[in-house]
Scaffold this active site. Sequence first.
Site, PDB file in Angstrom:
ATOM      1  N   ASP A 331      26.453  36.007 -11.470  1.00  0.00           N
ATOM      2  CA  ASP A 331      26.194  36.650 -11.297  1.00  0.00           C
ATOM      3  C   ASP A 331      27.072  37.969 -10.067  1.00  0.00           C
ATOM      4  O   ASP A 331      28.236  37.189  -9.970  1.00  0.00           O
ATOM      5  CB  ASP A 331      25.233  36.367 -10.350  1.00  0.00           C
ATOM      6  CG  ASP A 331      24.789  37.833  -9.228  1.00  0.00           C
ATOM      7  OD1 ASP A 331      23.860  38.472  -9.550  1.00  0.00           O
ATOM      8  OD2 ASP A 331      24.098  37.294  -8.297  1.00  0.00           O
ATOM      9  N   ASP A 644      23.643  33.652  -6.654  1.00  0.00           N
ATOM     10  CA  ASP A 644      22.640  33.128  -4.965  1.00  0.00           C
ATOM     11  C   ASP A 644      20.736  33.509  -4.677  1.00  0.00           C
ATOM     12  O   ASP A 644      20.847  33.391  -3.851  1.00  0.00           O
ATOM     13  CB  ASP A 644      23.758  33.739  -3.728  1.00  0.00           C
ATOM     14  CG  ASP A 644      23.517  35.892  -4.346  1.00  0.00           C
ATOM     15  OD1 ASP A 644      23.450  35.797  -4.765  1.00  0.00           O
ATOM     16  OD2 ASP A 644      24.552  35.887  -3.244  1.00  0.00           O
ATOM     17  N   ASP A 648      18.683  34.213  -9.888  1.00  0.00           N
ATOM     18  CA  ASP A 648      19.437  33.167 -10.548  1.00  0.00           C
ATOM     19  C   ASP A 648      18.941  31.550 -10.546  1.00  0.00           C
ATOM     20  O   ASP A 648      19.307  31.490 -11.969  1.00  0.00           O
ATOM     21  CB  ASP A 648      21.310  33.276  -9.625  1.00  0.00           C
ATOM     22  CG  ASP A 648      21.598  34.292  -9.903  1.00  0.00           C
ATOM     23  OD1 ASP A 648      21.492  35.129 -10.809  1.00  0.00           O
ATOM     24  OD2 ASP A 648      22.025  34.485  -8.608  1.00  0.00           O
TER      25      ASP A 648
END
Length: 913
Positions: A331, A644, A648
Amino acid sequence: MENQVNHDTHQLPVHEVLLLLETDASRGLTHAEATQRLQRFGPNVLPLIRRHGPLIRFLLQFHHPLIYILLAATMITALLGEWVDSSVIFGVVLVNAIVGFIQESRAERALEALMSMVKTEATVLRDGEKHQISSSDVVPGDVVLLQSGDKVPADLRLISIRELQIDESALTGEPVPVVKEELLLPSDTVLADRLNLAYSGTLVTYGQGVGVVVGTGTITEMGRIHQLIGSAGNIATPLTKKIAYFSQILTVVILGLATVTFGIGMWRGQLAVEMFMAAVALAVGAIPEGLPAAVTITLAIGVNRMARRHAIIRKLPAVETLGSTTVICSDKTGTLTENQMTVQAILAGGEEFKVSGTGYEPVGTIQRNGKAIDLEKAPALRECLKAGVLCNDTELVDRDHQWTIVGDPTEGALLVAARKGGLDVKKASEHSPRIDVITFESQRQYMATLHHGTDDFPKVVYIKGAMEKVLSLCTQELDPDGRERPCKSDTIYTYAHRVAEGGLRLLGLARGMVSPDTDKLVPDQLPSGLTWLGLQGMLDPPRPEAIQAVQTCQHAGIVVKMITGDHAVTASAIAQEIGLGRTTVPHGVMPRIMTGSDLTACPLNQLPETADDTMVFARIAPEQKLRLVEALQARGHIVAMTGDGVNDAPALKQADIGVAMGRGGTEVAKEAADMILTNDNFASIEAAVEEGRGVLDNLTKFIVWTLPTNMGEGLVILAAIGAGLALPILPVQILWINMTTAVALGLMLAFEPKEAGIMQRPPRDPKRPLLTGELVWRILLVGALLLAGAFGLFLWVQAQGGTLEEARTVAVNVFVMVELFYLFNCRSLDRSMFQLGLFSNPWVTGGVLTTIGLQLLFTYAPAMNLLFHTAPIPLETWMPIIGIGLASYVIVEVEKWIRRQLTGPANALHHSN
């Protein structure tokens, strides 16, 4: 009210939503109704993932094909009246189970400590009064009051708004807070654009608002993602897959050989009881009893090493998975980047400036042509920075030596830039106190503030907003000396286009003079002919350590891909700064960017190859992240997913190893992950991969060390049966060899330091078998040496007049001595122990001394003689025993030297597995 109504409430008028929920916007629910709804709908929490209880976890330690054989051996020996043998075999099984259970229990306790979180509270209206309640007690129909700093307790349909902004990055990946509005939206409005809703788990960064709860628990957007996590199955790791397959094959082979052994003995006319014991001895000898415990303990040691490097492992096999990782899907926001907007470029007075430093810490300078500027000599820049400070509702605070903001990240970046330039933010606000404000709204595209000015200009308006909008209101600009001149829009647009290509978000700043009696600003009635002060370009910058970590991963043959919900231009700019585009692929030129819409349009049969060849994925939805991980796994990759946010979590669960952030990560992401980074630093992933490779190396070394013993024991039994001789080693003696050497010698390999160049070789090929041809050859070689040495000395002792017990004692000591010397061979699979450093692993020295002590007890202690059917041997008999061990060491070292000469160091056996 029968059900929650969290379905398309963004398209309904507020009064209809209130009617559906049977509530009152001004009074909220009654206490009685709230209690009734809490019973009906349950607490506002996500269901915990069910885990096995202690008893089931303990019993699962016995669920292994090789353990089944040992349990069968326990029962057979007990039925034959061999109670000592039966007890020892079962004792070994029990020790294995206890070790595994303790390790899992420790992991569970560590997880519970990590996941424990302070319960959030919510402010609700009940019977017309405000009440602070636990967020778990919020029910559908509750009227919730929001203010800056609150975490939204449930999904809300907003009723009233006062400059409300909410950080939804945990849900959408968008780092800039969303400005909420009171309006009806079409039914097909996507989640990120539903401006009249507030989502559970998101954070209020600015303003105030009131909303009615339309969904709690699993009936929220976070709950929907939680269900996606539940739908993603647990993935077996490369090592566990290979060991499971190896165990199945070994089980069949052992049972087959035991049957053949029994048949040969019966054919030769030997007693059935003796043949049962011989078959049990063969089975016990061929099973690497120490392997399950050794794998568990080696992984646990890896866990401790990683914890020291800020990586907490939730599931033990994840340690070795890191060593096999071929792709990391990361990410962007907060993982590769700081998650702190930072001004990087400024245009003021027609001059271009660069801003150094990253994050909210006001350390850095504003430079022109590489030299730091003096703000007193740059009046146009000073006015531009001052406008960013005054037209601002955010605070920059130092909390325990950690700089952070209270408010909007974009406004925080303006404050930090002013501090870097030397502007005293506090004095600027005190000298020009605010009178009125027009808050930012997406329709207006700007924010304006009215301030007391100087004697020359008693009242001043400062404006910041979208560059195009602010520039359209301006007719003049400041020159470098701070004097007004006609506005050069073309020059400004040219500069803006150039910096926007680098992914920077641009904010225009302007000022205007109003009459001294003006006390209120009216939207869309700003003074005409504003003065353009400049623009500031900002970016959520990449972490400097993440750039280095990505490069290290690439050198190690690991492909890093960025998957984000952010815009394509921003993602592309970050990718270029990090260096993702430097990686080449076998299919030719790599596509730079793939968006969520591109992914939706991509045919399913082409997705795996497309995902493999693409480095940056932008505007990706949670379900698409899941599809991308599955597509890469379909290409045979071992995929690590870092992130985080709540968005995700499904991909974290599906990935071979999910990596969540411990500080900034959501609880949902942590729950789904296999590994949690305590410092939220992407660089820790590189360290974890390095440790994972070290663990995988050490596990391989242990397996290569232990299997020749099992093979040699099996061969000795088969040779004795084939020759019609007494067994050279008994089942209890085999268990002594296997367990004591596994603990005192083999486990010392788990403490081996990482070998040089561990991050300069490619990942282990997931398709490569657990044992390569070279390793199988070495196992066969050492197994043959054990057969020749142990069986030869067994016959020699008897030929010299020794008793059967003495001959068996000598055979056992030959096995242990060869294992002791072979341990030094296995410290490196292709190098000499002298290259590693003779004492670089002090645990080996301790293990060798412990083993020698145990063997002396085994040989000379009366109680051990009785328990293990051994007898003391003359001192001179130790000479041939030690000689065989030393000879085996020399032979293996010669084989390693020959292999190095034939293949060269680059293709050495260690690097090929």
